[in-house]
Design an enzyme around this catalytic site. Structure first.
Site, mmCIF file in Angstrom:
data_model
loop_
_atom_site.group_PDB
_atom_site.id
_atom_site.type_symbol
_atom_site.label_atom_id
_atom_site.label_comp_id
_atom_site.label_asym_id
_atom_site.label_seq_id
_atom_site.Cartn_x
_atom_site.Cartn_y
_atom_site.Cartn_z
ATOM 1 N N LYS A 1 -29.851 -56.275 8.520
ATOM 2 C CA LYS A 1 -30.366 -55.806 9.803
ATOM 3 C C LYS A 1 -31.716 -56.497 9.976
ATOM 4 C CE LYS A 1 -32.655 -53.323 12.927
ATOM 5 N NZ LYS A 1 -33.562 -54.189 13.708
ATOM 6 N N GLU B 1 -41.138 -53.346 0.350
ATOM 7 C CA GLU B 1 -42.343 -54.185 0.396
ATOM 8 C C GLU B 1 -42.949 -53.956 1.764
ATOM 9 O OE1 GLU B 1 -44.650 -56.766 1.759
ATOM 10 O OE2 GLU B 1 -43.148 -58.334 1.423
ATOM 11 N N CYS C 1 -47.975 -60.319 4.993
ATOM 12 C CA CYS C 1 -48.412 -59.161 4.209
ATOM 13 C C CYS C 1 -49.336 -59.582 3.074
ATOM 14 C CB CYS C 1 -47.201 -58.416 3.662
ATOM 15 S SG CYS C 1 -46.165 -57.668 4.924
#
Length: 461
Positions: free
Chosen positions: A160, A234, A268
């Site tokens: 997804k 994460e 990130c």
């Protein structure tokens, strides 16, 4: 949010897609279950052959898929091609090393005898279909670092992807099919976030992995926990970049620019909070500011562009809110803090200093080319400030002092500590965070074993 390619360089909607209906989702889940029962029995050699082929195809597709990624989410095209190359390299790595990483383990013979066994083995067996909920910022890499080890372990994948990178998502399914993986080994589900819960609750789906925001991680983890299913998360990061007096200031400042604005600052693991010892603060700040001002902001399809647009209009608005809040509360702008004129969701590379704890930007993640710069008096203050965040993904430290190295390794609350360089991921090294940056690990042997049934095999004497 519609499933669509919207070019962030000009706001133009290029393609839209209908979400899968219930009947098609059911068909794909059934296909995944059937594919798993066949794929789990294949040899490592066969899986490796297919994964090597997929990697070779990806290498051949670098130019085309690089352009698609750039148009969908705005990263400079040279970085997009590099992302594709990194994915291919990592696929080859897992194809070469998975059998060794998942080899049977034998406990000490004395322990086996003590248990009354003639022999004891630990075997890693695949779990089944794994749902991957993936973000847009590295639309190939985030998926491949899950898919390559999962497929080599004998699992199958259900993707997804973020709704703004549908062409990249569909490319990934096609890539594995072209390589020869049977239908159902890797499928892209064009669905909205509202459809995730039902899929995750389906008994045929055995586990989930998510890279994305903290709210998304909480939602997936809550459902998986209710169903008692394994997850790897994460999530966000607000990584510190600490510079101590013994550092090479020229190199530290030059690397700091790349560490902050890689992928248009939307990573990130990008360094976000720059924590500099007072003895070298002025020298670092001068060089860092000059480097940020020198960046070329513009069309991400231009080979000379350093920084493209933020991926979504909302993303830029969120970034501006953090900057405006800090400035109104007294932060000093060293450069940037403005949107350039013209179309597209661009934002100028920005450095803010004189940050105080009551400012939102002190605690919240900045997802775009905005850096916060802090002055500290000593090592103790540097460690305390580095840890003063709800996140703990990675960290960067510049020092040549061995005692300081030991202290930072011992005390920094992060999943990685990178000295005299910037955080980067590599298939051989584990990747993941602590605190609100998530749990579990990707990459390396630790990552491939996350979605395995670690099985004790005991033989009586």
């Amino acid at each position: 949010m519609p499933i669509a390619t919207v070019n962030p360089a000009n706001g133009e909607t290029l393609k839209t897609y209908d979400a899968l209906g219930a009947e098609e989702i059911e068909r794909r889940l059934a296909t995944a279950e059937a594919a798993f029962h066949a794929h789990r029995t294949t040899s490592f050699a066969e899986r490796a052959r297919l994964l090597h082929k997929a990697a070779d195809l990806l290498d051949e597709d670098q130019q085309d898929i690089g352009r698609v990624m750039t148009i969908e989410m705005g990263k400079p095209v040279k970085q997009a091609r590099a992302e594709a190359a990194k994915c291919a390299k990592s696929m080859h790595w897992y194809a070469d090393h998975a059998e060794e990483l998942l080899a049977d383990e034998e406990p000490a013979e004395s322990d086996a005898k003590d248990s009354g066994a003639s022999r004891v083995l630990v075997r890693y067996r695949p779990l089944g279909p794994v749902l991957a909920v993936m973000p847009w910022n590295f639309p190939l890499w985030q998926v491949i670092r899950f898919a390559a080890p999962a497929l080599m372990a004998g699992n199958v994948g259900l993707l997804k992807h973020a709704s703004n990178v549908p062409q990249t998502a569909l490319y990934l399914e096609d890539l594995f099919l072209r390589a020869g993986f049977p239908e159902g080994c890797f499928q892209t589900l064009l669905i909205g976030s509202g459809a995730v819960e039902d899929i995750l609750r389906d008994p045929r789906v055995k586990a989930a992995t998510l890279t994305g925001s903290e709210p998304a991680g909480r939602a997936v983890a809550a459902v998986a926990g209710d169903e008692v299913k394994k997850t790897v998360l994460e999530l966000g990061g607000s990584d510190p970049y600490v510079v101590m007096p013994s550092a090479d200031i020229e190199r530290a400042a030059k690397t700091a620019v790349t560490a902050r604005v890689q992928n248009n600052g939307q990573s990130c693991i990008a360094a976000k909070r720059f924590i500099v010892h007072t003895d070298v603060f002025d020298a670092f700040a001068e060089r860092f500011t000059a480097g940020m001002k020198a960046l070329k902001v513009g069309d991400p399809l231009d080979e000379d562009t350093d920084v493209g647009p933020v991926s979504t209009e909302q993303g830029r608005s969120d970034l501006e809110e953090l900057v405006d809040d800090a400035v109104e509360a007294g932060a000093t702008v060293l450069c940037g803090a403005e949107r350039p004129d013209g179309p597209g969701w661009y934002y100028a590379p920005t450095i803010l200093t004189d940050i105080t704890p009551e400012m939102r930007i002190h605690q919240e993640e900045t997802f775009g080319p905005v850096a916060t710069l802090y002055r500290v008096a000593d090592l103790d203050e540097a460690v305390a400030l580095a840890n003063d965040t709800p996140f703990g993904l990675s960290s960067n430290v510049w020092t040549r002092d061995a005692t300081e190295v030991d202290r930072f390794v011992r005390d920094l609350e992060a999943g990685g500590v990178f000295f005299n360089g910037m955080t980067a991921s590599h298939p051989a090294f584990p990747f993941g965070g602590v605190k609100r940056s998530g749990y579990g690990r990707e990459l390396s042997g630790h990552g491939i074993r996350e979605f395995c049934n670690i099985t004790t095999v005991w033989h009586g004497a």
